[in-house]
Enzyme design. Structure first.
Site, PDB file in Angstrom:
ATOM      1  CD  GLU A 173      19.491 146.522  43.486  1.00  0.00           C
ATOM      2  OE1 GLU A 173      18.889 147.916  42.941  1.00  0.00           O
ATOM      3  OE2 GLU A 173      20.286 146.721  43.876  1.00  0.00           O
ATOM      4  CD  GLU A 278      25.040 146.089  42.797  1.00  0.00           C
ATOM      5  OE1 GLU A 278      24.476 146.750  44.340  1.00  0.00           O
ATOM      6  OE2 GLU A 278      24.308 146.525  42.130  1.00  0.00           O
TER       7      GLU A 278
END
Length: 524
Positions: A173, A278
């Protein structure tokens, strides 16, 4: 499997230390606690007890075939002033490899927390500012991170591990918008070079290299790096952090299909292998510490108060012991639709620990295990197939080079030359030549393998588990500071670079020359 998101997965650790908001401050608080049961060793106790071999057996029994394991840079080392427990999590990652092998699971190793932080969020180790590829320490922290990527790649590319750890997510991320896609792409290209220098080119040589989309969106990476050997694109599709709604769970039955299905199908064609690294069952941001310790929720209007309207109480979303059959079946339907729409997915997360206050899990839509135990997760995820009707599932195969076959690694020179490292500019800092940077004169850490002994006759012998370094020709030194130059705190945030950077005679900052993709070392 979870090694870094401990504020969500193990909230009791933070409830013991009210001032802790991330692993940095938790580590400081633990180290300062000299009472019985205090100390930094509490983190190792967490590693020993939270995820065990039993969990791996249950994961396999649930019909799952992968675990995504977040690993922080301090699994390798820490430097002066960094309070994290060093190297310990690596010991437990080695155990995870053994358990995964035993139960037929494969591992997606995710480099989750980088020095300086790649996103400024608490799950990167320290809450605050972005300092990788951004700000005055942006290039130095990126150089250090690339060293760690190289070290991890050398270990997992060894024949003893490459068939278990088959995906390597090289940075979790990163904030692509402030960093800029150009700088991020150059960093990704250099990471590719580091991994393939360790592994070699072609199927059977090291892992798939997984790149997070940097929140720029999957379409922004369409056609990126053609002929690269086994690269993957990682997206984290959540709806719970956007606008909040009081709509019932049953109203989300087809939301994943309509929101994510087409996106993933398109990317499988336009980029290549694409996965959801995710996702969860959450449709609101209700859950203990979900947004961070003490940050409240959007749903109840307590997250940055005044910014988000109050929708209602989070209790109906967190009181899982009171859920009726309709609620449970609606969550299961959402899970099945998500699995079918995303196709290649990792659920965040396997397990959530109990709150020390209530004694129960308070983020239930994030726990796969709790859902299995209480009837809102499918006992067999394969039944998800067909949940999203008529969404035009992507039809295989990928192109040969995308899976390590013919043409893999034959990236055109015109492409590699457009992504030379380092970038000329760093966002929120300026010209890279005017910023602190490291020089390749240091010793490179080698990660230790596990030790296995066995009896042979009357002798006890040690079995080979590798030496931690796959490519003996990869002999470049590690990035370290220049003694006559000045550096800022790696987590400095917005600041002016040191002036002067270096004393007379050291003004040449040793910014490394651009590296070109290495020639295949052992083609298969």
């Amino acid at each position: 499997m979870n090694l870094t998101y401990i504020y969500l997965s193990a909230p009791a650790l933070y409830q013991k230390y009210p001032t802790a908001i991330d692993e940095w401050t938790l580590s400081e608080a633990m180290a300062a606690d000299t009472s019985p049961g205090g100390g930094l060793s509490q983190l190792e106790t967490h590693y020993q007890t939270f995820i065990t071999e039993q969990d791996f057996a249950e994961i396999a029994g649930a019909g799952l075939n992968f675990v995504r394991i977040p690993l922080p840079y301090w699994a390798i080392e820490v430097r002066s002033g960094e309070p994290f427990l060093p190297k310990t999590s690596w010991t437990y990652f080695l155990k995870a490899i053994q358990w995964a092998r035993k139960y037929g699971l494969r591992i997606n190793l995710d480099f989750h927390a980088l020095p300086g932080s790649q996103n400024g969020w608490n799950h990167s180790g320290k809450f605050g500012s972005i300092n990788v590829l951004y700000g005055p320490m942006g290039i130095a922290n990126a150089q250090r991170s690339l060293d760690y990527i190289r070290i991890l790649a050398e270990f997992i590319s060894q024949p003893e591990y490459q068939d278990v750890v088959i995906i390597f997510g090289i940075t979790n991320e990163p904030q692509g918008t402030p960093i800029g896609q150009d700088a991020l792409s150059r960093y990704y290209m250099q990471a590719y070079d580091n991994v393939r220098e360790a592994s070699g080119i072609g199927a059977g040589n090291g892992p798939f290299i997984s790149y997070h989309d940097g929140f720029l969106g999957l379409p922004q990476w369409a056609g990126w790096l053609p002929n690269a050997d086994r690269i993957a694109l990682d997206d984290h599709p959540y709806i719970c952090f956007d606008g909040q709604s009081s709509a019932p769970m049953s109203s989300y039955a087809q939301t994943p299909c309509t929101t994510w299905g087409g996106m993933m199908n398109t990317s499988m064609n336009a980029f290549g292998f694409t996965a959801a690294g995710e996702f969860s069952n959450a449709v609101t941001d209700c859950g203990l510490y979900l947004n961070g310790v003490g940050l409240g929720t959007r749903y109840e209007g307590t997250y940055t108060p005044g910014t988000w309207p109050v929708i209602g109480s989070c209790t109906p979303w967190t009181d899982w012991q009171g859920w009726n059959s309709t609620m449970k079946s609606s969550i299961e339907q959402f899970a099945l639709a998500s699995m079918d729409a995303l196709q290649n997915w990792f659920f965040w997360t396997w397990k959530i620990g109990n709150s020390s206050t209530s004694g129960v899990v308070e983020s239930p839509q994030w726990s796969y295990q709790l859902g299995l135990q209480n009837g809102w997760m499918p006992a067999d995820p394969r039944v998800a197939s067909g949940t999203c009707a008529n969404q035009g599932i992507w039809s295989p195969p990928l192109q040969a080079w995308q899976t390590g076959g013919a043409g893999a690694g034959q990236i055109a020179a015109a492409v590699t030359s457009s992504y030379t490292w380092p970038p000329a500019q760093i966002s929120n800092a300026g010209a890279v030549s005017l910023l602190p940077s490291y020089t390749p004169t240091g010793t490179v850490a080698t990660l230790p393998p596990p030790t296995f002994t066995y009896s042979s006759g009357h002798a006890v012998k040690t079995a080979s588990a590798g030496d931690g370094w796959e490519n003996p020709s990869d002999t470049a030194s590690g990035m370290v500071g220049i003694a006559s130059c000045s550096y800022l705190n790696p987590w400095i945030g917005t600041a002016a670079p040191p002036s002067p950077l270096c004393s007379s005679g050291a003004a040449a900052r040793a910014v490394p020359a651009p590296l070109i993709t290495p020639i295949a070392r052992h083609q298969s």
